[in-house]
Design an enzyme around this catalytic site. Structure first.
Site, mmCIF file in Angstrom:
data_model
loop_
_atom_site.group_PDB
_atom_site.id
_atom_site.type_symbol
_atom_site.label_atom_id
_atom_site.label_comp_id
_atom_site.label_asym_id
_atom_site.label_seq_id
_atom_site.Cartn_x
_atom_site.Cartn_y
_atom_site.Cartn_z
ATOM 1 N N LYS A 232 53.828 -1.989 75.857
ATOM 2 C CA LYS A 232 54.070 -3.309 75.273
ATOM 3 C C LYS A 232 54.571 -3.118 73.849
ATOM 4 O O LYS A 232 53.817 -2.774 72.951
ATOM 5 C CB LYS A 232 52.800 -4.165 75.260
ATOM 6 C CG LYS A 232 53.158 -5.617 74.955
ATOM 7 C CD LYS A 232 52.132 -6.361 74.168
ATOM 8 C CE LYS A 232 52.161 -6.135 72.692
ATOM 9 N NZ LYS A 232 53.362 -6.609 71.961
ATOM 10 N N GLU B 261 46.681 4.713 65.601
ATOM 11 C CA GLU B 261 47.395 5.128 64.376
ATOM 12 C C GLU B 261 47.572 3.855 63.556
ATOM 13 O O GLU B 261 48.322 2.975 63.939
ATOM 14 C CB GLU B 261 48.772 5.696 64.718
ATOM 15 C CG GLU B 261 48.764 6.806 65.735
ATOM 16 C CD GLU B 261 48.095 8.065 65.249
ATOM 17 O OE1 GLU B 261 47.933 8.215 64.026
ATOM 18 O OE2 GLU B 261 47.707 8.880 66.090
ATOM 19 N N CYS C 251 54.341 4.040 57.781
ATOM 20 C CA CYS C 251 52.903 4.267 57.600
ATOM 21 C C CYS C 251 52.669 5.431 56.640
ATOM 22 O O CYS C 251 51.621 5.531 56.033
ATOM 23 C CB CYS C 251 52.260 4.538 58.949
ATOM 24 S SG CYS C 251 53.089 5.845 59.855
ATOM 25 N N GLU D 246 47.761 -1.771 51.989
ATOM 26 C CA GLU D 246 49.060 -1.354 52.524
ATOM 27 C C GLU D 246 50.018 -2.549 52.454
ATOM 28 O O GLU D 246 49.808 -3.555 53.109
ATOM 29 C CB GLU D 246 48.913 -0.876 53.968
ATOM 30 C CG GLU D 246 50.192 -0.252 54.481
ATOM 31 C CD GLU D 246 50.130 0.100 55.964
ATOM 32 O OE1 GLU D 246 49.625 -0.721 56.752
ATOM 33 O OE2 GLU D 246 50.623 1.184 56.322
HETATM 34 P P1 NAD Z 1 50.271 -5.098 64.355
HETATM 35 O O1 NAD Z 1 48.911 -4.514 64.450
HETATM 36 O O2 NAD Z 1 50.406 -6.491 63.904
HETATM 37 O O3 NAD Z 1 51.005 -5.055 65.776
HETATM 38 C C1 NAD Z 1 51.147 -3.847 66.485
HETATM 39 C C2 NAD Z 1 51.218 -4.166 67.961
HETATM 40 O O4 NAD Z 1 50.001 -4.747 68.377
HETATM 41 C C3 NAD Z 1 52.313 -5.160 68.330
HETATM 42 O O5 NAD Z 1 52.889 -4.758 69.565
HETATM 43 C C4 NAD Z 1 51.533 -6.459 68.516
HETATM 44 O O6 NAD Z 1 52.150 -7.357 69.408
HETATM 45 C C5 NAD Z 1 50.252 -5.931 69.111
HETATM 46 N N1 NAD Z 1 49.097 -6.824 68.980
HETATM 47 C C6 NAD Z 1 48.860 -7.741 68.004
HETATM 48 N N2 NAD Z 1 47.669 -8.368 68.238
HETATM 49 C C7 NAD Z 1 47.166 -7.820 69.370
HETATM 50 C C8 NAD Z 1 45.959 -8.016 70.119
HETATM 51 N N3 NAD Z 1 45.046 -8.922 69.761
HETATM 52 N N4 NAD Z 1 45.757 -7.260 71.209
HETATM 53 C C9 NAD Z 1 46.655 -6.343 71.585
HETATM 54 N N5 NAD Z 1 47.818 -6.117 70.947
HETATM 55 C C10 NAD Z 1 48.058 -6.844 69.840
HETATM 56 O O7 NAD Z 1 51.098 -4.095 63.468
HETATM 57 P P2 NAD Z 1 52.610 -4.261 63.021
HETATM 58 O O8 NAD Z 1 52.631 -5.277 61.953
HETATM 59 O O9 NAD Z 1 53.471 -4.440 64.224
HETATM 60 O O10 NAD Z 1 52.925 -2.811 62.455
HETATM 61 C C11 NAD Z 1 52.673 -2.460 61.144
HETATM 62 C C12 NAD Z 1 51.444 -1.581 61.066
HETATM 63 O O11 NAD Z 1 51.601 -0.424 61.900
HETATM 64 C C13 NAD Z 1 51.235 -1.044 59.679
HETATM 65 O O12 NAD Z 1 49.881 -1.119 59.333
HETATM 66 C C14 NAD Z 1 51.672 0.403 59.813
HETATM 67 O O13 NAD Z 1 51.168 1.249 58.868
HETATM 68 C C15 NAD Z 1 51.223 0.723 61.167
HETATM 69 N N6 NAD Z 1 51.899 1.929 61.646
HETATM 70 C C16 NAD Z 1 51.174 3.068 61.729
HETATM 71 C C17 NAD Z 1 51.780 4.245 62.114
HETATM 72 C C18 NAD Z 1 50.990 5.508 62.220
HETATM 73 O O14 NAD Z 1 51.446 6.423 62.857
HETATM 74 N N7 NAD Z 1 49.838 5.616 61.635
HETATM 75 C C19 NAD Z 1 53.115 4.256 62.468
HETATM 76 C C20 NAD Z 1 53.830 3.083 62.379
HETATM 77 C C21 NAD Z 1 53.187 1.911 61.970
#
Ligand code: NAD
Length: 494
Positions: free
Chosen positions: A179, A254, A288, A389
């Protein structure tokens, strides 16, 4: 500028077929450089997730389960070759979808093929141990695929994050439901076409983009999913963990970072200053691993501040499709507003604004989500801009006195994903690296990712590791089998 749907994908990829969503919908994707819709793609709903999970479970009972590992390796390698061949095309699509400059997406997607090559090599090398427990009992261990994996992917690097989950899961023999985030669906659909072309059996990989609160939450709580691999915010990780508790799902998370990038006074200053500037603005700040806290030893602080200020002004913000652009737009409106909000927070907290701190309107792209690369100096480590962040191109410069101070400030946040340090003192490099609570430390370099090296975080930056044998293990369950060689089992109650 208006732009109407130069990319349309009305179907989801489930069970090896392209199918209409049952309870999903067609949703436009905004090109963040123009602020106008450019793609229209299928999102899945709860019933689509059910169908995808059923297809993945079916795949785990079908030919995928009994396929010789060397054949599985061949399919994974083929997928890598297809990705490499299609990288320039996918890079253009990803840049349009999430705004990351083309020169970055092209280099990244080309390099992502290495993940498939690396893990293809592991598919037929997952051996176990043999133990002779006593003369009558011989035992062996092996690892079996964990089963159906739900992958939940963010918008900042959709192809990379998907690849970092998919390559080891396939090598382990798992099936996956992916997803991807609501803002950036396009390249994952293109990956699905490559998966189809590579010849994986139906249902091994299923692509269902959708909203987090519906499709994502349903996948997270689904009783027929054995493991979740999630990349995104730590707050979302908590919700996913709660949902996954229903059947004690295994999890890999992550979850972002607030990486310290430390310059000691013995560093090669020219290189260090180049690196901290680049690491603070790469990926439009939406990485990230962003080196968002620049810690500088006091004797060098004024010089480094002045140089970073000067270099920040060299950074070209503009059309991400243009080869000379360094920083494109923020990927979506909410992130754009969040980054602008932190400009205000930094100013209100009393940090010294040296560069940026405003929205930008490149000519012809006035409706895009552009912000200027921003440098705050004299930041107190406790300020929100130094603790939270931001996920935008914003760096906080913090002076420190001694090695111990640097370590304390570096560790004084809730995150622990990555860190960088610049010194020519070998002993100091090892000492400081050992003390920093982060999953990855780069010394005299920054942001090298390799499929063979574990990547993930301490503290709220995550659970588990992507890449390398650690990732492979996370997609398998260890198993012990004990065999009675004696042919006897005495009656105990006689
Ligand atoms: P997010 O947590 O808002 O969303 C990530 C994913 O989770 C999306 O597909 C979203 O639709 C889904 N999601 C949201 N609510 C959900 C729920 N209740 N249940 C299941 N799935 C749900 O994050 P974002 O804003 O898309 O991404 C940014 C974040 O990702 C930042 O914090 C960034 O640092 C992190 N990130 C981490 C890494 C790493 O390797 N550590 C890499 C890339 C991004």
């Amino acid at each position: 500028m208006t732009e109407q749907y130069s990319y349309i994908q009305r179907k989801l990829f489930i069970g090896g077929e392209w199918v209409d969503p049952i309870d999903g919908e067609l949703v436009p994707s905004i090109n963040p450089a123009t602020g106008a819709p450019w793609a229209l793609t299928a999102f899945g709903g709860v019933k689509d997730i059910d169908r995808a999970v059923a297809a993945a479970n079916e795949a785990m009972r079908g030919p995928w389960r009994t396929m010789p590992p060397s054949q599985r390796a061949g399919l994974i390698r083929k997928l890598g070759e297809l990705l490499e061949a299609n990288a320039p095309r996918l890079a253009e699509l990803e840049t349009r979808d999430n705004g990351r400059p083309l020169r970055e997406t092209r280099a990244n997607i080309t390099a992502e093929a290495q993940w498939y090559y690396y893990f293809a090599g592991y598919a037929d090398k997952m051996d176990g141990r043999v133990l002779e427990i006593n003369p009558d009992v011989m035992a062996y261990t092996n690892r079996i695929p964990i089963g159906v994996v739900g992958a939940i992917v963010p918008w900042n690097a959709p192809t990379l994050v998907t690849t970092m989950k998919l390559a080891p899961a396939l090598a382990a023999g798992c099936a996956m439901v992916i997803k991807v985030a609501e803002h950036t669906t396009v390249t994952t659909f293109e990956l699905a076409k490559l998966i189809e072309e590579a010849g994986f059996p139906p249902g091994v990989v299923n692509i269902v983009p959708g909203y987090g609160q519906t499709a994502g939450a349903h996948l997270a709580g689904h009783p027929d999913v054995n493991k979740l691999s999630f990349t995104g915010e730590h707050r979302t990780a908590r919700e996913i963990m709660r949902a996954g508790a229903t059947n004690l799902k295994r999890v890999s998370f992550e979850c972002g970072g607030k990486s310290p990038h430390i310059i000691f006074d013995d560093a090669n200053m020219e290189q260090a200053i180049n690196a901290v500037t680049h690491a603070g603005f790469m990926a439009c700040g939406q990485s990230c691993a962003l080196g968002s806290r620049i810690l500088v030893q006091r004797s060098m602080y004024d010089r480094v501040v002045e140089e970073v200020q000067r270099r920040a002004k060299d950074v070209r913000v503009g059309d991400p499709m243009n080869e000379t652009t360094h920083v494109g737009p923020q990927t979506h409106q909410a992130q754009y507003e969040k980054t602008l909000g932190y400009f205000d927070i930094g100013k209100a907290e009393g940090a010294r604004l040296l560069a940026g701190g405003t929205a930008v309107s490149p000519s012809g792209l006035e409706n895009g989500y552009f912000v200027s690369p921003t440098v705050f100096a004299d930041v107190d480590p406790g300020m929100r801009i130094a603790q939270e962040e931001i996920f935008g191109p914003v760096v906080s410069m913090i002076p420190f006195e001694t090695e111990d101070d640097a370590i304390e400030i570096a560790n004084g946040v809730r995150y622990g994903l990555t860190a960088g340090l610049w010194t020519q003192d070998l002993g100091r490099a090892h000492r400081v690296s050992r003390e920093i609570m982060a999953g990855t430390v780069w010394v005299n370099t920054y942001r090298i990712l390799h499929p063979g090296l574990p990547y993930g975080g301490f503290k709220i930056s995550g659970i588990g590791r992507e890449n390398g044998p650690d990732a492979l293990e996370a997609y398998t369950e260890p198993k012990s089998t004990m065999i009675n060689l004696s042919g006897e089992y005495p009656y105990p109650y006689g």
